[in-house]
Design a protein around this motif. Structure first.
Motif, PDB file in Angstrom:
ATOM      1  N   ILE A 176       0.846  -1.194   0.000  1.00 18.04           N
ATOM      2  CA  ILE A 176       0.000   0.000   0.000  1.00 18.04           C
ATOM      3  C   ILE A 176       0.880   1.242   0.000  1.00 18.04           C
ATOM      4  N   SER A 177       0.559   2.187  -0.869  1.00 16.79           N
ATOM      5  CA  SER A 177       1.246   3.472  -0.924  1.00 16.79           C
ATOM      6  C   SER A 177       0.312   4.554  -0.394  1.00 16.79           C
ATOM      7  N   ALA A 178       0.782   5.335   0.578  1.00 11.62           N
ATOM      8  CA  ALA A 178      -0.044   6.389   1.167  1.00 11.62           C
ATOM      9  C   ALA A 178       0.868   7.449   1.777  1.00 11.62           C
ATOM     10  N   THR A 179       0.362   8.665   1.917  1.00 11.93           N
ATOM     11  CA  THR A 179       1.118   9.674   2.656  1.00 11.93           C
ATOM     12  C   THR A 179       1.165   9.277   4.123  1.00 11.93           C
ATOM     13  N   ASP A 180       2.109   9.830   4.850  1.00  9.32           N
ATOM     14  CA  ASP A 180       2.227   9.480   6.265  1.00  9.32           C
ATOM     15  C   ASP A 180       0.952   9.819   7.034  1.00  9.32           C
ATOM     16  N   TYR A 181       0.349  10.955   6.709  1.00  8.68           N
ATOM     17  CA  TYR A 181      -0.879  11.359   7.404  1.00  8.68           C
ATOM     18  C   TYR A 181      -2.012  10.381   7.107  1.00  8.68           C
ATOM     19  N   THR A 218      -9.860  19.262   4.955  1.00  6.84           N
ATOM     20  CA  THR A 218      -9.563  20.692   4.995  1.00  6.84           C
ATOM     21  C   THR A 218      -8.105  20.883   5.376  1.00  6.84           C
ATOM     22  N   MET A 219      -7.421  21.709   4.600  1.00  8.77           N
ATOM     23  CA  MET A 219      -6.041  22.053   4.899  1.00  8.77           C
ATOM     24  C   MET A 219      -6.014  23.355   5.696  1.00  8.77           C
ATOM     25  N   ALA A 220      -5.002  23.519   6.539  1.00  9.93           N
ATOM     26  CA  ALA A 220      -4.946  24.672   7.437  1.00  9.93           C
ATOM     27  C   ALA A 220      -3.510  25.172   7.572  1.00  9.93           C
ATOM     28  N   LEU A 265       4.539  19.335  11.882  1.00 14.08           N
ATOM     29  CA  LEU A 265       3.726  19.705  13.036  1.00 14.08           C
ATOM     30  C   LEU A 265       4.609  19.967  14.252  1.00 14.08           C
ATOM     31  N   ASP A 266       5.581  19.097  14.480  1.00 15.28           N
ATOM     32  CA  ASP A 266       6.472  19.257  15.625  1.00 15.28           C
ATOM     33  C   ASP A 266       7.266  20.560  15.525  1.00 15.28           C
ATOM     34  N   ALA A 267       7.736  20.872  14.311  1.00 17.49           N
ATOM     35  CA  ALA A 267       8.495  22.114  14.124  1.00 17.49           C
ATOM     36  C   ALA A 267       7.623  23.336  14.384  1.00 17.49           C
ATOM     37  N   ALA A 270      -7.292  18.414  10.574  1.00 14.91           N
ATOM     38  CA  ALA A 270      -7.540  17.415  11.617  1.00 14.91           C
ATOM     39  C   ALA A 270      -6.272  17.060  12.380  1.00 14.91           C
ATOM     40  N   LEU A 271      -5.135  17.151  11.712  1.00 16.07           N
ATOM     41  CA  LEU A 271      -3.871  16.828  12.367  1.00 16.07           C
ATOM     42  C   LEU A 271      -3.486  17.871  13.414  1.00 16.07           C
ATOM     43  N   ALA A 272      -3.879  19.111  13.176  1.00 22.08           N
ATOM     44  CA  ALA A 272      -3.470  20.206  14.066  1.00 22.08           C
ATOM     45  C   ALA A 272      -4.533  20.593  15.090  1.00 22.08           C
ATOM     46  N   GLU A 273      -5.753  20.083  14.947  1.00 24.89           N
ATOM     47  CA  GLU A 273      -6.864  20.568  15.780  1.00 24.89           C
ATOM     48  C   GLU A 273      -6.617  20.398  17.275  1.00 24.89           C
TER      49      GLU A 273
END
Length: 296
Positions: A98-103, A165-167, A232-234, A247-250
């Motif tokens: 399976i190929s996918a982005t890390d998110y 949604t991108m933020a 995100l960590d940076a 959703a990753l940053a919420e």
């Protein structure tokens, strides 16, 4: 010399093992006379007698035995390989790549596959993080996971997630040092955390939308990653602005560790889809993986 047919060799092998045309013909589901003609035809092609026949028994000649000693192991190997391939259709065995982005892998793929792996112990998953929009056929992936508008048109695709949604986010520490941008064009004056796209050997463009207005901004800064979680960590550590799935940053925004930037410009994109090349070639393992990703 005419090339022997593989079926002729199988017939010869069975007669030699059974030492009987009658028993061999019954196993093959053909008449005794038909089987006899097949073996005779093979002997004519090779120009030598392979079986010694009497009214009571059948045995191999020296030439026939030498041929069987050489061919029989190869036929058994082919039979085993064909059986292994058949099992891919009958039970979920083997590896599904399976190929996918890390998110997407963390958010939508890995959580949905854990129960499947516990249920089918012979199933293996190879999950590769990739922002390169790889051609899954050329790269020998069974399934790709991408945003809906990134899926190639000739693929079979099924939605596995709602629209994304991108933020843009930044830490209070960063925003305390300089005013937050109020217009997308002001992003070029900020320290922005970039994402490297391997296939194009370039950096990800920040796509923004406000009503019918759309802007694509190329930003720069101290840091470039190929991993959303490092971005995100940076951002959390005050190194700059980051463009991430909302959703990753919420959770970090709710806790006050991050704040939204240019919130009225956040674009909503078609949600993630799992896709693969064709239904006719997909194994049971691939079908089960896709079904699990859909949440069925």
């Amino acid at each position: 010399m005419a090339t022997p047919d593989l079926n002729d060799l199988v017939a010869l092998l069975l007669v030699a093992r059974e030492r009987s045309f009658t028993r061999a013909a019954a196993q093959l589901g053909v008449s005794q006379s038909s089987l006899s003609r097949t073996v005779t035809s093979l002997e004519k092609k090779l120009g030598m007698l392979l079986l010694a026949r009497t009214t009571r028994s059948v045995s191999t000649t020296e030439a026939g035995q030498r041929l069987l000693d050489s061919v029989a192991p190869k036929l058994e190997e082919i039979e085993a390989d064909l059986q292994a391939i058949a099992e891919l259709r009958e039970r979920p065995v083997g590896t599904v790549r399976i190929s996918a982005t890390d998110y997407a892998a963390n958010q939508y793929v890995w959580p949905k596959l854990q129960d499947l792996l516990r249920q089918y112990k012979e199933l293996r998953i190879e999950l590769i993080n990739d922002y390169g929009l790889s051609n899954i056929v050329a790269e020998r992936f069974d399934v790709g996971v991408r945003l809906g508008d990134q899926v190639e048109k000739d693929m079979i695709a099924v939605r596995i997630a709602p629209d994304e949604t991108m933020a843009i986010v930044a830490a209070p520490e960063y925003l305390g040092e300089r005013p937050a941008p109020t217009d997308p064009r002001e992003l070029t004056a900020h320290n922005c955390i970039n994402l490297r796209l391997p296939t194009k050997d370039t950096l990800m463009t920040w796509e923004l939308r406000k009503g019918r207005r759309r802007m694509e901004i190329k930003v720069s800064g101290q840091l470039i990653f190929n991993n959303s979680y490092q971005m995100l960590d940076a951002a959390l550590k005050g190194f700059g602005l980051a463009y991430l799935p909302k959703a990753l940053a919420e959770q970090s925004v709710r806790s006050g560790q991050l704040g939204w930037v240019l919130e009225d410009w956040f674009p909503t994109l078609t949600g993630h889809h799992a896709y693969y090349a064709t239904r006719r070639q997909s194994s049971l393992a691939v079908r089960l993986v896709v079904s699990a990703l859909r949440g069925n």
